[in-house]
Design a protein around this motif. Structure first.
Motif, PDB file in Angstrom:
ATOM      1  N   THR A 108      35.309  32.766  37.276  1.00  0.00           N
ATOM      2  CA  THR A 108      35.619  33.909  36.412  1.00  0.00           C
ATOM      3  C   THR A 108      37.121  34.077  36.306  1.00  0.00           C
ATOM      4  N   ARG A 109      37.532  35.006  35.459  1.00  0.00           N
ATOM      5  CA  ARG A 109      38.941  35.356  35.316  1.00  0.00           C
ATOM      6  C   ARG A 109      39.138  36.773  35.824  1.00  0.00           C
ATOM      7  N   LEU A 110      40.276  37.010  36.444  1.00  0.00           N
ATOM      8  CA  LEU A 110      40.619  38.346  36.891  1.00  0.00           C
ATOM      9  C   LEU A 110      40.950  39.203  35.676  1.00  0.00           C
ATOM     10  N   MET A 111      40.414  40.413  35.646  1.00  0.00           N
ATOM     11  CA  MET A 111      40.578  41.279  34.486  1.00  0.00           C
ATOM     12  C   MET A 111      42.037  41.685  34.301  1.00  0.00           C
ATOM     13  N   PRO A 112      42.588  41.509  33.088  1.00  0.00           N
ATOM     14  CA  PRO A 112      43.958  41.944  32.812  1.00  0.00           C
ATOM     15  C   PRO A 112      44.032  43.459  32.611  1.00  0.00           C
ATOM     16  N   ILE A 113      45.217  43.978  32.736  1.00  0.00           N
ATOM     17  CA  ILE A 113      45.447  45.419  32.632  1.00  0.00           C
ATOM     18  C   ILE A 113      44.955  45.976  31.306  1.00  0.00           C
ATOM     19  N   SER A 130      39.006  51.459  43.583  1.00  0.00           N
ATOM     20  CA  SER A 130      40.049  50.876  42.730  1.00  0.00           C
ATOM     21  C   SER A 130      39.800  49.382  42.624  1.00  0.00           C
ATOM     22  N   SER A 131      40.389  48.761  41.616  1.00  0.00           N
ATOM     23  CA  SER A 131      40.181  47.334  41.363  1.00  0.00           C
ATOM     24  C   SER A 131      41.509  46.624  41.146  1.00  0.00           C
ATOM     25  N   TRP A 132      41.709  45.526  41.903  1.00  0.00           N
ATOM     26  CA  TRP A 132      42.854  44.660  41.637  1.00  0.00           C
ATOM     27  C   TRP A 132      42.734  44.135  40.216  1.00  0.00           C
ATOM     28  N   LEU A 133      43.864  43.973  39.543  1.00  0.00           N
ATOM     29  CA  LEU A 133      43.909  43.461  38.179  1.00  0.00           C
ATOM     30  C   LEU A 133      44.904  42.312  38.098  1.00  0.00           C
ATOM     31  N   LYS A 134      44.799  41.524  37.032  1.00  0.00           N
ATOM     32  CA  LYS A 134      45.719  40.399  36.836  1.00  0.00           C
ATOM     33  C   LYS A 134      47.144  40.942  36.813  1.00  0.00           C
ATOM     34  N   THR A 135      47.940  40.444  37.714  1.00  0.00           N
ATOM     35  CA  THR A 135      49.295  40.953  37.912  1.00  0.00           C
ATOM     36  C   THR A 135      50.308  40.103  37.155  1.00  0.00           C
ATOM     37  N   PRO A 136      51.224  40.729  36.430  1.00  0.00           N
ATOM     38  CA  PRO A 136      52.280  39.961  35.767  1.00  0.00           C
ATOM     39  C   PRO A 136      53.068  39.133  36.793  1.00  0.00           C
ATOM     40  N   ALA A 137      53.441  37.921  36.410  1.00  0.00           N
ATOM     41  CA  ALA A 137      54.131  37.001  37.317  1.00  0.00           C
ATOM     42  C   ALA A 137      55.396  37.628  37.914  1.00  0.00           C
ATOM     43  N   GLY A 144      54.510  42.119  44.860  1.00  0.00           N
ATOM     44  CA  GLY A 144      53.563  43.163  44.494  1.00  0.00           C
ATOM     45  C   GLY A 144      52.354  42.644  43.754  1.00  0.00           C
ATOM     46  N   ALA A 145      51.420  43.548  43.535  1.00  0.00           N
ATOM     47  CA  ALA A 145      50.236  43.296  42.726  1.00  0.00           C
ATOM     48  C   ALA A 145      49.796  44.646  42.162  1.00  0.00           C
ATOM     49  N   VAL A 146      49.042  44.611  41.068  1.00  0.00           N
ATOM     50  CA  VAL A 146      48.629  45.861  40.422  1.00  0.00           C
ATOM     51  C   VAL A 146      47.126  46.070  40.551  1.00  0.00           C
ATOM     52  N   PHE A 147      46.752  47.351  40.513  1.00  0.00           N
ATOM     53  CA  PHE A 147      45.347  47.728  40.538  1.00  0.00           C
ATOM     54  C   PHE A 147      45.167  48.962  39.676  1.00  0.00           C
ATOM     55  N   GLY A 148      43.936  49.236  39.317  1.00  0.00           N
ATOM     56  CA  GLY A 148      43.636  50.399  38.493  1.00  0.00           C
ATOM     57  C   GLY A 148      42.521  51.225  39.076  1.00  0.00           C
ATOM     58  N   ASP A 149      42.484  52.488  38.646  1.00  0.00           N
ATOM     59  CA  ASP A 149      41.371  53.374  38.967  1.00  0.00           C
ATOM     60  C   ASP A 149      41.305  54.476  37.923  1.00  0.00           C
ATOM     61  N   TYR A 150      40.337  55.371  38.087  1.00  0.00           N
ATOM     62  CA  TYR A 150      40.133  56.462  37.141  1.00  0.00           C
ATOM     63  C   TYR A 150      40.143  57.776  37.912  1.00  0.00           C
ATOM     64  N   ARG A 151      41.128  58.612  37.647  1.00  0.00           N
ATOM     65  CA  ARG A 151      41.252  59.906  38.307  1.00  0.00           C
ATOM     66  C   ARG A 151      41.735  60.924  37.281  1.00  0.00           C
ATOM     67  N   TYR A 152      41.387  62.177  37.487  1.00  0.00           N
ATOM     68  CA  TYR A 152      41.889  63.271  36.652  1.00  0.00           C
ATOM     69  C   TYR A 152      41.647  63.046  35.159  1.00  0.00           C
ATOM     70  N   GLY A 153      40.528  62.403  34.844  1.00  0.00           N
ATOM     71  CA  GLY A 153      40.163  62.226  33.448  1.00  0.00           C
ATOM     72  C   GLY A 153      40.859  61.098  32.719  1.00  0.00           C
ATOM     73  N   SER A 173      36.198  41.162  37.154  1.00  0.00           N
ATOM     74  CA  SER A 173      36.438  39.887  36.481  1.00  0.00           C
ATOM     75  C   SER A 173      35.656  39.834  35.176  1.00  0.00           C
ATOM     76  N   PHE A 174      35.858  38.740  34.456  1.00  0.00           N
ATOM     77  CA  PHE A 174      35.175  38.560  33.167  1.00  0.00           C
ATOM     78  C   PHE A 174      35.086  37.080  32.839  1.00  0.00           C
ATOM     79  N   ILE A 175      34.217  36.760  31.896  1.00  0.00           N
ATOM     80  CA  ILE A 175      34.126  35.412  31.336  1.00  0.00           C
ATOM     81  C   ILE A 175      33.950  35.543  29.824  1.00  0.00           C
ATOM     82  N   TYR A 176      34.653  34.706  29.090  1.00  0.00           N
ATOM     83  CA  TYR A 176      34.486  34.680  27.638  1.00  0.00           C
ATOM     84  C   TYR A 176      33.237  33.872  27.291  1.00  0.00           C
ATOM     85  N   LEU A 177      32.565  34.277  26.239  1.00  0.00           N
ATOM     86  CA  LEU A 177      31.493  33.456  25.681  1.00  0.00           C
ATOM     87  C   LEU A 177      32.148  32.393  24.813  1.00  0.00           C
TER      88      LEU A 177
END
Length: 179
Positions: A108-113, A130-137, A144-153, A173-177
């Motif tokens: 699979t591929r790591l999900m981009p931001i 929270s989820s690690w996301l594809k981090t810019p080089a 460092g590395a980036v991650f995302g989550d959902y808080r406060y709407g 992660s994801f996969i393209y068809l």
């Protein structure tokens, strides 16, 4: 076991969320996956690790793909450093694998931001995790590395040291068809 039976949980999720792929039928999906055992195995790995993959084929996305749509970060993919370098650099208690190594093993591929943020238009993901996301080089080169989550709407993107890992942080992660 035929393809439809192997992917039964994915098919049931597909049927339960038609808004994620309004112009698709399950037969369309099976036709795309026919003869692509690599994609089927990746999809099964996403399912087995708790990702609850579903087809995303709606605006504003230009290409159909399967993405982890579990409400919280996949349970079978938590407590991981970002990559092999970060994992091996830990002085204490390094995990057995990392996000990037596990993605590679799953095919699979790591999900981009941008994909992560846009998926929040369909579903509020990671309200307790929270989820690690594809981090810019450039960020990764500085440790460092980036991650995302959902808080406060709303969805947020943060940073952490790539060697950090937490019980409540996994990865999406994801996969393209195929076209």
């Amino acid at each position: 076991m035929d393809l439809n039976e192997r992917l039964k949980p994915v098919a049931e999720r597909f049927e339960a969320h038609p808004d994620r792929h309004p112009d698709w039928t399950w037969e369309d999906v099976l036709a795309c996956l026919a003869g692509r055992e690599d994609l089927v195995e990746s999809l099964l790995a996403m399912e087995e690790t708790g990702g609850e993959p579903d087809l995303i084929a709606s605006e504003p996305f230009r290409r159909a793909f399967f993405a982890d749509m579990s409400l919280e970060t996949p349970a079978g993919r938590r407590s991981l450093c970002y990559d092999r370098e970060a994992r091996l650099g830990r002085k204490k208690f390094p995990p057995e694998t990392s996000v990037e190594e596990m993605c590679q093993a799953m095919g699979t591929r790591l999900m981009p931001i941008d994909m992560y943020l846009t998926l929040h238009l369909l579903e509020n993901l990671d309200s307790k995790t929270s989820s690690w996301l594809k981090t810019p080089a450039a960020v990764r080169e500085l440790g460092g590395a980036v991650f995302g989550d959902y808080r406060y709407g709303q969805a947020f993107i943060y940073h952490n040291g790539a060697d950090a890992y937490y019980k409540s942080r996994g990865f999406r992660s994801f996969i393209y068809l195929p076209d």
